[in-house]
Scaffold this motif. Structure first.
Motif, PDB file in Angstrom:
ATOM      1  N   ALA A 118       0.834  -1.201   0.000  1.00 26.47           N
ATOM      2  CA  ALA A 118       0.000   0.000   0.000  1.00 26.47           C
ATOM      3  C   ALA A 118       0.873   1.257   0.000  1.00 26.47           C
ATOM      4  O   ALA A 118       0.616   2.208  -0.750  1.00 26.47           O
ATOM      5  CB  ALA A 118      -0.932  -0.009   1.208  1.00 26.47           C
ATOM      6  N   LEU A 173       2.531   1.711  -3.477  1.00 18.52           N
ATOM      7  CA  LEU A 173       1.584   2.237  -4.460  1.00 18.52           C
ATOM      8  C   LEU A 173       1.268   3.705  -4.189  1.00 18.52           C
ATOM      9  O   LEU A 173       1.110   4.496  -5.121  1.00 18.52           O
ATOM     10  CB  LEU A 173       0.306   1.405  -4.449  1.00 18.52           C
ATOM     11  CG  LEU A 173       0.431   0.036  -5.097  1.00 18.52           C
ATOM     12  CD1 LEU A 173      -0.676  -0.890  -4.628  1.00 18.52           C
ATOM     13  CD2 LEU A 173       0.425   0.158  -6.620  1.00 18.52           C
ATOM     14  N   GLN A 174       1.177   4.060  -2.925  1.00 16.36           N
ATOM     15  CA  GLN A 174       0.897   5.461  -2.595  1.00 16.36           C
ATOM     16  C   GLN A 174       2.031   6.372  -3.054  1.00 16.36           C
ATOM     17  O   GLN A 174       1.785   7.401  -3.686  1.00 16.36           O
ATOM     18  CB  GLN A 174       0.655   5.598  -1.093  1.00 16.36           C
ATOM     19  CG  GLN A 174      -0.653   5.000  -0.628  1.00 16.36           C
ATOM     20  CD  GLN A 174      -0.734   4.823   0.872  1.00 16.36           C
ATOM     21  OE1 GLN A 174      -0.005   5.477   1.621  1.00 16.36           O
ATOM     22  NE2 GLN A 174      -1.608   3.942   1.328  1.00 16.36           N
ATOM     23  N   HIS A 220       2.602   7.483  -6.664  1.00 15.71           N
ATOM     24  CA  HIS A 220       1.813   8.643  -7.095  1.00 15.71           C
ATOM     25  C   HIS A 220       2.667   9.878  -6.807  1.00 15.71           C
ATOM     26  O   HIS A 220       3.031  10.133  -5.659  1.00 15.71           O
ATOM     27  CB  HIS A 220       0.507   8.671  -6.309  1.00 15.71           C
ATOM     28  CG  HIS A 220      -0.494   9.674  -6.771  1.00 15.71           C
ATOM     29  ND1 HIS A 220      -0.306  11.033  -6.622  1.00 15.71           N
ATOM     30  CD2 HIS A 220      -1.709   9.521  -7.359  1.00 15.71           C
ATOM     31  CE1 HIS A 220      -1.362  11.675  -7.095  1.00 15.71           C
ATOM     32  NE2 HIS A 220      -2.215  10.772  -7.563  1.00 15.71           N
ATOM     33  N   TRP A 245      -6.972   8.057  -4.180  1.00 16.67           N
ATOM     34  CA  TRP A 245      -5.909   7.117  -4.505  1.00 16.67           C
ATOM     35  C   TRP A 245      -5.406   6.389  -3.260  1.00 16.67           C
ATOM     36  O   TRP A 245      -5.238   5.164  -3.259  1.00 16.67           O
ATOM     37  CB  TRP A 245      -4.748   7.819  -5.210  1.00 16.67           C
ATOM     38  CG  TRP A 245      -3.604   6.882  -5.460  1.00 16.67           C
ATOM     39  CD1 TRP A 245      -2.352   6.940  -4.922  1.00 16.67           C
ATOM     40  CD2 TRP A 245      -3.618   5.711  -6.283  1.00 16.67           C
ATOM     41  NE1 TRP A 245      -1.592   5.885  -5.350  1.00 16.67           N
ATOM     42  CE2 TRP A 245      -2.342   5.123  -6.197  1.00 16.67           C
ATOM     43  CE3 TRP A 245      -4.592   5.115  -7.084  1.00 16.67           C
ATOM     44  CZ2 TRP A 245      -2.025   3.962  -6.878  1.00 16.67           C
ATOM     45  CZ3 TRP A 245      -4.266   3.946  -7.763  1.00 16.67           C
ATOM     46  CH2 TRP A 245      -2.991   3.385  -7.660  1.00 16.67           C
ATOM     47  N   THR A 294      -5.627   2.334  -2.582  1.00 17.50           N
ATOM     48  CA  THR A 294      -4.510   1.424  -2.301  1.00 17.50           C
ATOM     49  C   THR A 294      -4.810   0.563  -1.078  1.00 17.50           C
ATOM     50  O   THR A 294      -4.425  -0.610  -1.030  1.00 17.50           O
ATOM     51  CB  THR A 294      -3.192   2.185  -2.076  1.00 17.50           C
ATOM     52  OG1 THR A 294      -3.276   2.989  -0.896  1.00 17.50           O
ATOM     53  CG2 THR A 294      -2.850   3.051  -3.278  1.00 17.50           C
ATOM     54  N   TRP A 296      -7.378  -2.076  -2.306  1.00 15.28           N
ATOM     55  CA  TRP A 296      -6.800  -3.019  -3.257  1.00 15.28           C
ATOM     56  C   TRP A 296      -5.877  -4.012  -2.558  1.00 15.28           C
ATOM     57  O   TRP A 296      -5.947  -5.224  -2.811  1.00 15.28           O
ATOM     58  CB  TRP A 296      -6.035  -2.272  -4.343  1.00 15.28           C
ATOM     59  CG  TRP A 296      -5.501  -3.155  -5.429  1.00 15.28           C
ATOM     60  CD1 TRP A 296      -6.160  -3.594  -6.536  1.00 15.28           C
ATOM     61  CD2 TRP A 296      -4.178  -3.722  -5.497  1.00 15.28           C
ATOM     62  NE1 TRP A 296      -5.326  -4.390  -7.298  1.00 15.28           N
ATOM     63  CE2 TRP A 296      -4.113  -4.489  -6.685  1.00 15.28           C
ATOM     64  CE3 TRP A 296      -3.051  -3.637  -4.682  1.00 15.28           C
ATOM     65  CZ2 TRP A 296      -2.960  -5.168  -7.056  1.00 15.28           C
ATOM     66  CZ3 TRP A 296      -1.902  -4.334  -5.056  1.00 15.28           C
ATOM     67  CH2 TRP A 296      -1.871  -5.086  -6.239  1.00 15.28           C
ATOM     68  N   THR A 297      -5.016  -3.518  -1.658  1.00 13.72           N
ATOM     69  CA  THR A 297      -4.098  -4.432  -0.987  1.00 13.72           C
ATOM     70  C   THR A 297      -4.845  -5.374  -0.040  1.00 13.72           C
ATOM     71  O   THR A 297      -4.519  -6.558   0.038  1.00 13.72           O
ATOM     72  CB  THR A 297      -3.005  -3.669  -0.223  1.00 13.72           C
ATOM     73  OG1 THR A 297      -3.598  -2.690   0.641  1.00 13.72           O
ATOM     74  CG2 THR A 297      -2.061  -2.971  -1.176  1.00 13.72           C
ATOM     75  N   TRP A 332      -8.763   1.820 -11.303  1.00 14.17           N
ATOM     76  CA  TRP A 332      -7.473   1.334 -10.832  1.00 14.17           C
ATOM     77  C   TRP A 332      -6.489   1.121 -11.990  1.00 14.17           C
ATOM     78  O   TRP A 332      -5.331   1.559 -11.923  1.00 14.17           O
ATOM     79  CB  TRP A 332      -7.676   0.019 -10.069  1.00 14.17           C
ATOM     80  CG  TRP A 332      -6.396  -0.558  -9.526  1.00 14.17           C
ATOM     81  CD1 TRP A 332      -5.634  -1.536 -10.083  1.00 14.17           C
ATOM     82  CD2 TRP A 332      -5.741  -0.155  -8.322  1.00 14.17           C
ATOM     83  NE1 TRP A 332      -4.539  -1.787  -9.298  1.00 14.17           N
ATOM     84  CE2 TRP A 332      -4.579  -0.954  -8.211  1.00 14.17           C
ATOM     85  CE3 TRP A 332      -6.026   0.771  -7.334  1.00 14.17           C
ATOM     86  CZ2 TRP A 332      -3.695  -0.834  -7.143  1.00 14.17           C
ATOM     87  CZ3 TRP A 332      -5.150   0.902  -6.263  1.00 14.17           C
ATOM     88  CH2 TRP A 332      -3.999   0.103  -6.181  1.00 14.17           C
ATOM     89  N   VAL A 369      -3.000   3.157 -12.301  1.00 14.31           N
ATOM     90  CA  VAL A 369      -1.714   2.452 -12.274  1.00 14.31           C
ATOM     91  C   VAL A 369      -0.910   2.756 -13.531  1.00 14.31           C
ATOM     92  O   VAL A 369       0.313   2.941 -13.480  1.00 14.31           O
ATOM     93  CB  VAL A 369      -1.929   0.934 -12.099  1.00 14.31           C
ATOM     94  CG1 VAL A 369      -0.630   0.158 -12.337  1.00 14.31           C
ATOM     95  CG2 VAL A 369      -2.468   0.636 -10.701  1.00 14.31           C
ATOM     96  N   THR A 405       6.005  -7.364  -0.045  1.00 22.78           N
ATOM     97  CA  THR A 405       5.650  -6.148  -0.769  1.00 22.78           C
ATOM     98  C   THR A 405       5.919  -6.299  -2.253  1.00 22.78           C
ATOM     99  O   THR A 405       5.062  -5.979  -3.093  1.00 22.78           O
ATOM    100  CB  THR A 405       6.448  -4.954  -0.210  1.00 22.78           C
ATOM    101  OG1 THR A 405       6.058  -4.731   1.149  1.00 22.78           O
ATOM    102  CG2 THR A 405       6.212  -3.695  -1.021  1.00 22.78           C
ATOM    103  N   LEU A 414       2.977  -6.119  -5.364  1.00 24.76           N
ATOM    104  CA  LEU A 414       2.922  -4.961  -6.259  1.00 24.76           C
ATOM    105  C   LEU A 414       2.769  -5.372  -7.720  1.00 24.76           C
ATOM    106  O   LEU A 414       3.286  -6.414  -8.142  1.00 24.76           O
ATOM    107  CB  LEU A 414       4.196  -4.131  -6.122  1.00 24.76           C
ATOM    108  CG  LEU A 414       4.333  -3.276  -4.860  1.00 24.76           C
ATOM    109  CD1 LEU A 414       5.752  -2.716  -4.761  1.00 24.76           C
ATOM    110  CD2 LEU A 414       3.313  -2.144  -4.849  1.00 24.76           C
TER     111      LEU A 414
END
Length: 263
Positions: A25, A28-29, A32, A105, A109, A112-113, A162, A166, A203, A207
Motif C-alpha cells: 500500500a 503504491l501510494q 503517485h 488514490w 490502495t 486493493w491491498t 485502478w 496504475v 511487498t 505490487l
C-alpha cells in the motif's frame, strides 16, 4: 473454527493477515507523484515505521470498527490536523493532502491491498459480499473530506479506475528513496529490522510488476515460486487459527485508542 472468507468490511479489517499488505500500500501510494512529494517534504515515517503503522491502523479501526467509535472524532481530527500543512510543490508536482483525487488514490490502495490479501487467503467470495466490503472502504476517504461521489460506484468501476491510475503512476527518485529507507529501518528496533527482508519480499510480490520494477525491487522466477509456496502455506493455516489470534492486532490497537472525553 472459522475458515470462511470475511463477508463484511469490519470482518476483513479485523484480520491480522491484512497487515501483510502494508508495504505494498505504501509503495503504491508513493508511486503517485503527489503523494511521494508530500511524504518527502512532510513525513518522517521511514524513521518510525511502527509509529506510522500504528497511527494508520488507529485511523482505520476508529473509522471502521464499532468498538472504536468513541475515539472516531478524536482520531479523525488528529489526522486532519496532521494533513493540514501538507501542501506545496516538489520536482514539478503539486501536492495537497486535502486533494480529493489524492485521498481517493490512498483509499484505493488500502482497499486493493486488503482485497489482494483476502483473495490469496480465502479465494472466491459471493459477489454481494465482495461489493459490501468494497463499499465499506469508501469511509476511509470520506471521513477526511473526500466526496462520496469520488469513490467509484461499484467494483467494476473501481477496477477500471485502478487500471487507469496504475498506468499513469510515475515512480520518482523520491519514491524509490522512501521505499529504500522504509525497508532499511535504520531507526527501528532490532526485531523489526530482522523482519524487514520478509516484509520487502511480501511487498514486492503484491505490487504490480511494472511498479515493483520501477521501485527497484528485485523479482525473478525463484521469487515467484517462493511466494507461491508461502501463500499456499498461509492459505492452509491462517484461516484455521482461532479468531482471537487472527484479530489480536486489531484488539491491541483499539485498546490503545484514546477514550472520548466525558461531558
Amino acid at each position: 473454527m472459522d475458515v470462511k472468507s470475511p463477508r463484511t468490511g469490519m470482518q476483513l479489517a479485523r484480520e491480522g493477515i491484512v497487515l501483510a499488505g502494508a508495504g505494498a500500500a505504501i509503495g503504491l501510494q508513493v508511486a503517485h507523484r503527489s503523494v511521494a512529494a508530500g511524504v518527502a517534504q512532510h513525513s518522517n515515517f521511514t524513521a518510525d515505521p511502527l509509529g506510522r503503522l500504528r497511527r494508520t491502523l488507529q485511523y482505520i479501526f476508529a473509522v471502521v470498527l464499532p468498538e472504536a467509535q468513541p475515539a472516531r472524532s478524536m482520531v479523525t481530527d488528529w489526522v486532519a490536523r496532521a494533513h493540514q500543512p501538507v501542501e506545496g510543490m516538489l520536482d514539478g508536482a503539486q501536492y495537497s493532502a486535502a486533494d480529493p483525487d489524492t485521498q481517493r488514490w490512498v483509499t484505493a490502495t488500502l482497499y486493493w491491498t486488503a482485497e489482494e490479501i483476502r483473495w490469496r487467503i480465502w479465494g472466491h467470495q459471493q459477489p454481494e459480499d465482495a461489493e459490501q466490503i468494497y463499499r465499506s472502504y469508501a469511509v476511509l476517504g470520506t471521513a477526511l473530506g473526500m466526496p462520496e461521489t469520488s469513490w467509484p460506484h461499484n467494483r467494476a468501476a473501481f477496477y477500471r479506475y485502478w487500471q487507469q491510475q496504475v498506468a499513469k503512476l510515475e515512480v520518482t527518485a523520491a519514491a524509490r528513496q522512501i521505499m529504500s529507507d522504509l525497508f532499511a529501518a535504520r531507526s527501528a528496533p532490532w526485531w523489526l529490522r530482522t523482519l524487514m527482508p520478509q516484509a520487502k519480499f511480501l511487498t514486492a510480490g503484491l505490487l504490480p510488476a511494472d511498479i515493483r520494477s520501477k521501485l527497484g525491487l528485485d523479482w525473478n522466477g525463484e521469487h515467484s515460486r517462493r511466494e507461491d509456496r508461502l501463500w499456499r502455506i498461509l492459505r492452509n493455516t491462517y484461516p484455521r487459527l482461532p479468531n482471537g489470534v487472527r484479530q489480536s492486532p486489531a484488539r491491541f490497537v483499539v485498546a490503545g485508542l484514546p477514550s472520548a472525553p466525558e461531558h
